[in-house]
Design a protein around this motif. Structure first.
Motif, mmCIF file in Angstrom:
data_model
loop_
_atom_site.group_PDB
_atom_site.id
_atom_site.type_symbol
_atom_site.label_atom_id
_atom_site.label_comp_id
_atom_site.label_asym_id
_atom_site.label_seq_id
_atom_site.Cartn_x
_atom_site.Cartn_y
_atom_site.Cartn_z
ATOM 1 N N HIS A 1 0.841 -1.211 0.000
ATOM 2 C CA HIS A 1 0.000 0.000 0.000
ATOM 3 C C HIS A 1 0.873 1.257 0.000
ATOM 4 N N SER B 1 -6.983 1.189 6.021
ATOM 5 C CA SER B 1 -7.661 0.202 5.176
ATOM 6 C C SER B 1 -8.710 -0.526 6.002
ATOM 7 N N GLY B 2 -9.239 -1.610 5.424
ATOM 8 C CA GLY B 2 -10.253 -2.383 6.138
ATOM 9 C C GLY B 2 -9.666 -3.090 7.351
ATOM 10 N N GLY B 3 -8.373 -3.405 7.306
ATOM 11 C CA GLY B 3 -7.758 -4.148 8.399
ATOM 12 C C GLY B 3 -6.713 -3.361 9.178
ATOM 13 N N GLY C 1 -11.407 1.508 8.257
ATOM 14 C CA GLY C 1 -12.305 0.942 7.238
ATOM 15 C C GLY C 1 -13.350 0.021 7.856
ATOM 16 N N TYR D 1 -15.996 2.145 9.311
ATOM 17 C CA TYR D 1 -16.844 2.625 8.204
ATOM 18 C C TYR D 1 -17.848 1.548 7.805
ATOM 19 N N ASP D 2 -17.343 0.321 7.618
ATOM 20 C CA ASP D 2 -18.205 -0.756 7.123
ATOM 21 C C ASP D 2 -19.273 -1.132 8.151
ATOM 22 N N PRO E 1 -19.189 -2.935 0.063
ATOM 23 C CA PRO E 1 -18.511 -2.350 1.210
ATOM 24 C C PRO E 1 -19.035 -0.947 1.502
ATOM 25 N N GLY F 1 -17.776 1.716 3.070
ATOM 26 C CA GLY F 1 -16.941 2.930 3.039
ATOM 27 C C GLY F 1 -17.306 3.891 1.917
ATOM 28 N N PRO F 2 -17.289 3.415 0.657
ATOM 29 C CA PRO F 2 -17.601 4.332 -0.447
ATOM 30 C C PRO F 2 -19.018 4.909 -0.358
ATOM 31 N N ASP G 1 -19.049 7.645 2.246
ATOM 32 C CA ASP G 1 -18.341 8.800 1.683
ATOM 33 C C ASP G 1 -19.296 9.616 0.800
ATOM 34 N N GLY H 1 -3.900 2.788 1.321
ATOM 35 C CA GLY H 1 -4.932 1.873 1.817
ATOM 36 C C GLY H 1 -6.299 2.228 1.258
ATOM 37 N N VAL I 1 -9.158 3.126 2.486
ATOM 38 C CA VAL I 1 -9.867 4.324 2.974
ATOM 39 C C VAL I 1 -9.223 5.605 2.423
ATOM 40 N N ALA J 1 -9.183 6.256 -0.422
ATOM 41 C CA ALA J 1 -10.083 6.668 -1.499
ATOM 42 C C ALA J 1 -11.122 7.674 -0.982
ATOM 43 N N ASN J 2 -11.170 7.861 0.332
ATOM 44 C CA ASN J 2 -12.204 8.735 0.916
ATOM 45 C C ASN J 2 -11.976 10.205 0.558
ATOM 46 N N THR K 1 -7.137 1.024 -3.418
ATOM 47 C CA THR K 1 -7.679 -0.282 -3.013
ATOM 48 C C THR K 1 -6.714 -1.380 -3.483
#
Ligand code: KG4
Ligand code: ZN
Length: 344
Positions: A122, A142-144, A169, A172-173, A184, A186-187, A190, A274, A276, A278-279, A306
């Motif tokens: 990443h 990220s998600g993790g 992330g 968010y989820d 998912p 997150g997007p 956003d 990561g 997120v 993308a936010n 991602t």
């Protein structure tokens, strides 16, 4: 082209979660191909990634995705210098598919095998956009993972802050699920946040003075409790305002901690990485903060934020140059440590 001018061509393979990906990258920074087969549609109806399903999809896709990446890059096996693969962290059954494919190909074509840490990947997505200037600070969301990494040089990682509970992330989820948004989340959050206002005043976990660690579980619970209490009273908050208030809280903490760490460690560059990353709110706020502080900032384009394999090939190129190799006994490691890669 003589031997000295020969470029370094690395095939990257990534299967740590729900994307089967392969990519060919030249000299650690030029993308020759970047193929990603996403499984999002298969996991959507379960509201999250189902590990067994992820592994099965990887098995079905991996050969096709690698063939496509080689074809698109217009290279042969003899042109490659090495094969880089995500060794961990991630879902063990998913990681194993990539690791086994990479081992088989490295053996068959007598190529060096380079293990890559997913988070290093990443970070190195940024090198596909711009030169990295050290010392630098990378914010990984990220998600993790939610981590602040200090790098004094290529391939050297120091974790100076990490989440004590949920990753950004993940929060968010989970909040998105409470709002009945599809996976998912997150997007979706956003997108909603851009239509709402930060009027709910959710908490921000700053933790102890001087700590660069994060905590998002209190915020997640506060949002979920607020929604449940409102529902019991027969009241209703606009999802746009919930999303905007949640996002403001997450972004505030991420950006302020990054500011403090950048000052403390006197870095020459800040990188964002990561899923997120993308936010839109985070990208904007981090750019503003860096402008304020006079520190150059790199934020990769959405498709490199991602999971993808170009970032694995980019990080793998550094490992290749530093002589980092794995034997054919390489195993997937779901709990792989990033700092363990520093013994280069
Ligand atoms: O890095 P990634 O693709 O996979 C992991 O290694 O975890 O990150 C996936 C995470 C998911 O939690 C997803 O909801 C989140 O990134 N995400 C976003 C956005 N796009 C993806 N979160 C907030 N805003 C976005 N625009
Ligand atoms: Zn990832």
């Amino acid at each position: 082209m003589n031997e000295q001018e020969k470029e370094t061509l690395i095939l990257g393979i990534e299967t740590s979660c729900d994307e089967t990906a392969a990519s060919v990258v030249a000299n650690g920074c030029e993308i020759r191909s970047n193929v990603v087969a996403s499984q999002i549609e298969s996991h959507k109806r379960f509201g999250g990634v189902v590990p067994e399903i992820a592994s099965r999809h990887h098995v079905e896709q991996i050969t096709l995705v690698i063939e496509e990446a080689m074809k698109e890059a217009d290279v042969t096996w003899a042109d490659l210098d090495g094969i880089a693969v995500t060794q961990g962290p991630g879902l063990v059954g998913a990681l194993l598919v990539g690791v086994h494919a990479a081992k088989a190909l490295a053996f068959a074509h007598q190529l060096p095998l380079i293990p890559v840490h997913h988070i290093a990947g990443h970070i190195y997505a940024n090198r596909l956009i711009s030169e990295m200037k050290f010392p630098l600070l990378a914010l990984i969301v990220s998600g993790g993972h939610t981590e602040l990494i200090y790098m004094k040089e290529h391939g050297h990682y120091m974790v100076i802050g990490e989440t004590r509970d949920d990753a950004a992330g993940e929060a968010y989820d989970k909040v998105a699920r409470t709002l009945d948004l599809p996976y998912p989340g997150g997007p979706q959050m956003d997108r909603l946040a851009q239509e709402g206002s930060d009027i709910l005043d959710f908490p921000r976990a700053w933790l102890e003075e001087g700590s660069f660690d994060f905590s998002f579980s209190g915020l997640k619970s506060a949002v979920i409790n607020t929604l449940h209490n409102a529902a019991q009273r027969g009241e209703h908050y606009a999802p746009e305002d919930v999303a905007a208030s949640f996002q403001a809280s997450v972004v505030d903490v991420l950006v302020e901690k990054t500011r403090q760490a950048a000052r403390t460690y006197r870095v020459n560059q800040v990188l964002l990485a990561g899923g997120v990353a993308a936010n839109s709110g985070l990208r904007e706020a981090l750019n503003h903060m860096c402008q304020d502080e006079g520190i150059p900032c790199i934020v990769p384009p959405l498709k490199l934020c991602t999971d993808n394999a170009a970032m694995i090939a980019a990080a793998g190129t550094i490992g290749f140059i530093k002589g980092h190799r794995a034997g054919l006994a390489l195993n997937a490691n779901p709990g792989l440590s990033l700092e363990g890669f520093n013994t280069l």
